[in-house]
Design a protein around this motif. Sequence first.
Motif, mmCIF file in Angstrom:
data_model
loop_
_atom_site.group_PDB
_atom_site.id
_atom_site.type_symbol
_atom_site.label_atom_id
_atom_site.label_comp_id
_atom_site.label_asym_id
_atom_site.label_seq_id
_atom_site.Cartn_x
_atom_site.Cartn_y
_atom_site.Cartn_z
ATOM 1 N N ARG A 167 9.739 7.104 -8.789
ATOM 2 C CA ARG A 167 10.553 6.942 -7.589
ATOM 3 C C ARG A 167 9.717 6.397 -6.435
ATOM 4 N NH1 ARG A 167 13.502 12.436 -6.434
ATOM 5 N NH2 ARG A 167 11.455 13.298 -6.935
ATOM 6 N N PRO A 168 10.352 5.697 -5.506
ATOM 7 C CA PRO A 168 9.602 5.130 -4.383
ATOM 8 C C PRO A 168 8.979 6.223 -3.523
ATOM 9 C CG PRO A 168 11.776 4.118 -4.569
ATOM 10 C CD PRO A 168 11.771 5.297 -5.481
ATOM 11 N N GLY A 169 7.800 5.941 -2.993
ATOM 12 C CA GLY A 169 7.127 6.858 -2.091
ATOM 13 C C GLY A 169 7.220 6.365 -0.663
ATOM 14 N N LEU A 170 6.370 6.930 0.194
ATOM 15 C CA LEU A 170 6.427 6.578 1.611
ATOM 16 C C LEU A 170 5.039 6.689 2.225
ATOM 17 C CD1 LEU A 170 8.328 5.989 4.107
ATOM 18 C CD2 LEU A 170 8.286 8.480 4.497
ATOM 19 N N LEU A 171 4.703 5.717 3.067
ATOM 20 C CA LEU A 171 3.476 5.750 3.854
ATOM 21 C C LEU A 171 3.856 5.789 5.330
ATOM 22 C CD1 LEU A 171 0.346 5.444 4.188
ATOM 23 C CD2 LEU A 171 0.769 2.987 4.345
ATOM 24 N N ARG A 172 3.308 6.752 6.059
ATOM 25 C CA ARG A 172 3.594 6.890 7.481
ATOM 26 C C ARG A 172 2.274 6.951 8.242
ATOM 27 N NH1 ARG A 172 7.749 11.398 8.531
ATOM 28 N NH2 ARG A 172 9.148 9.675 7.930
ATOM 29 N N GLU A 173 2.026 5.962 9.081
ATOM 30 C CA GLU A 173 0.812 5.931 9.885
ATOM 31 C C GLU A 173 1.168 6.015 11.357
ATOM 32 O OE1 GLU A 173 -2.722 4.063 8.820
ATOM 33 O OE2 GLU A 173 -1.855 2.933 7.176
ATOM 34 N N GLU A 174 0.425 6.855 12.061
ATOM 35 C CA GLU A 174 0.658 7.051 13.481
ATOM 36 C C GLU A 174 0.593 5.717 14.228
ATOM 37 O OE1 GLU A 174 -1.433 9.574 17.151
ATOM 38 O OE2 GLU A 174 -2.162 9.756 15.087
ATOM 39 N N GLY A 175 1.624 5.449 15.026
ATOM 40 C CA GLY A 175 1.650 4.218 15.803
ATOM 41 C C GLY A 175 2.234 3.029 15.077
ATOM 42 N N GLY A 176 2.691 3.204 13.835
ATOM 43 C CA GLY A 176 3.240 2.091 13.068
ATOM 44 C C GLY A 176 4.521 2.472 12.376
ATOM 45 N N PRO A 177 5.251 1.508 11.833
ATOM 46 C CA PRO A 177 6.512 1.802 11.136
ATOM 47 C C PRO A 177 6.241 2.412 9.763
ATOM 48 C CG PRO A 177 5.990 -0.535 10.971
ATOM 49 C CD PRO A 177 4.947 0.061 11.871
ATOM 50 N N ASP A 178 7.202 3.137 9.252
ATOM 51 C CA ASP A 178 7.106 3.678 7.902
ATOM 52 C C ASP A 178 7.097 2.539 6.895
ATOM 53 O OD1 ASP A 178 7.159 6.138 9.046
ATOM 54 O OD2 ASP A 178 9.134 6.723 8.269
ATOM 55 N N THR A 179 6.345 2.719 5.826
ATOM 56 C CA THR A 179 6.288 1.721 4.750
ATOM 57 C C THR A 179 6.756 2.365 3.457
ATOM 58 O OG1 THR A 179 4.392 0.622 5.782
ATOM 59 C CG2 THR A 179 4.822 0.143 3.462
ATOM 60 N N ARG A 180 7.755 1.790 2.857
ATOM 61 C CA ARG A 180 8.288 2.300 1.599
ATOM 62 C C ARG A 180 7.359 1.872 0.468
ATOM 63 N NH1 ARG A 180 13.144 4.339 -0.121
ATOM 64 N NH2 ARG A 180 13.848 3.833 -2.234
ATOM 65 N N LEU A 181 6.989 2.819 -0.380
ATOM 66 C CA LEU A 181 6.089 2.542 -1.498
ATOM 67 C C LEU A 181 6.900 2.480 -2.782
ATOM 68 C CD1 LEU A 181 3.216 5.056 -0.624
ATOM 69 C CD2 LEU A 181 3.602 2.755 0.231
ATOM 70 N N GLY A 182 6.879 1.324 -3.426
ATOM 71 C CA GLY A 182 7.644 1.173 -4.656
ATOM 72 C C GLY A 182 6.961 0.241 -5.621
ATOM 73 N N GLU A 183 7.693 -0.193 -6.598
ATOM 74 C CA GLU A 183 7.134 -1.050 -7.636
ATOM 75 C C GLU A 183 7.236 -2.530 -7.297
ATOM 76 O OE1 GLU A 183 5.442 -0.074 -10.173
ATOM 77 O OE2 GLU A 183 5.744 2.017 -9.692
ATOM 78 N N ASP A 184 8.051 -2.892 -6.303
ATOM 79 C CA ASP A 184 8.263 -4.302 -6.000
ATOM 80 C C ASP A 184 7.212 -4.815 -5.032
ATOM 81 O OD1 ASP A 184 10.516 -4.261 -7.577
ATOM 82 O OD2 ASP A 184 11.794 -3.652 -5.894
ATOM 83 N N GLY A 185 6.892 -6.078 -5.158
ATOM 84 C CA GLY A 185 5.965 -6.704 -4.229
ATOM 85 C C GLY A 185 4.531 -6.576 -4.699
ATOM 86 N N PRO A 186 3.691 -7.489 -4.269
ATOM 87 C CA PRO A 186 2.290 -7.469 -4.714
ATOM 88 C C PRO A 186 1.470 -6.422 -3.990
ATOM 89 C CG PRO A 186 2.623 -9.219 -3.125
ATOM 90 C CD PRO A 186 3.980 -8.610 -3.369
#
Length: 371
Positions: A167-186
């Motif tokens: 299942r997709p994960g998530l990256l959250r960094e202070e001061g930046g937008p959330d980034t969805r972690l998945g299988e798509d994209g390089p």
Amino acid sequence: MSEESERRELAELLPPPAVPGLGADRQLLLRERVLRRAAGSAEPPGRRSAPRAPFRRPARFRIAVPALACALAVAGVLAVDLGGAGTAGRDRTVAQGGAAVASEAVRLLDRIALAAAAGPEQPTVGADRFVFIESRVAYAAQSAAGGPVTMAPAHTRQVWLSADGSRPGLLREEGGPDTRLGEDGPVLLLDRPGASPRPDASRGSGPSIGEPTHAYVASLPTDPDALLRLIREQTRGAGQGGAGQGGAGQGGAGQDPDQRAFAAIGDLLAETWAPPRVSAALYRAAERIPGVTVVPSAGDAAGREGVAVARTAHGRQTQWVFDRTTYAFLGERTVLSEAGEAGPAGTVVGTSAVLAKGAVDRVGELPRAAG
């Protein structure tokens, strides 16, 4: 008086011979042997010993997400022993007084491994759950025209990773937008501060050293020799694409297979939640890597001071920082070991501190211990 009687009488006048005590090294070895036996035989109260499934493979950590590797590739941490206090760990043993004794780095890693193996049993993480890791990180940046690097302020980084990778994960960094972690994209890699991101050609299908899931990490071999062989196999050729851009892949690995293995173990320690026996095996695998040294005093991104295990390659030194009392892994740091355009020797180009690890039911949720 006979000659024999004179000898006996003179002997009685002499003080008794001194009883030799144990040297510091011998005391340390005996203490560690007791700890090792205790760690090997200890069981949680109320639990019976049950046969364990054999652990299998390790994996070096990179998150498979669109355009994320910039945050992860530089997340390898380096540091340098500028005062010459580092102790060479080229060989697992060194000659001393005609006898072979373990190097300082090997002795420290063995104590760290013992502490890890004796740690609390990790709860089972179901395949439908997520591993949560919170850290404090800071990385240096360099302008396109080159010149000295600029260190950014440390900020909080939180990541949620699917336990089995389904299942997709998530990256959250202070001061930046959330980034969805998945299988798509390089997956993109950043070889050095200021370099252009490049695709990760080593990506395979399914979990691996470079793309581990929690389930994969939990199945790693607990035999350190087998574990190191697997790490070397799966990192063979990795980082070579960065050699032409300064010769420094992750952790300054480049064409250096030993540094690639060292960096891979560091990624697993910082970016996964390994069971105690696997963590212990990772530390003992690191014992077997040539060129490992000890830095007596080093700090992490949270300002915690400890002792470090380090390795230098291609003008940078990768340092793992540990609590000097409990031997818990605190974080990493990256420091230039040679003066150059980026700055003088000792310039920090990356630092991190692991603040919390745990398991949750969904992305965005925090473990109880993390608040």
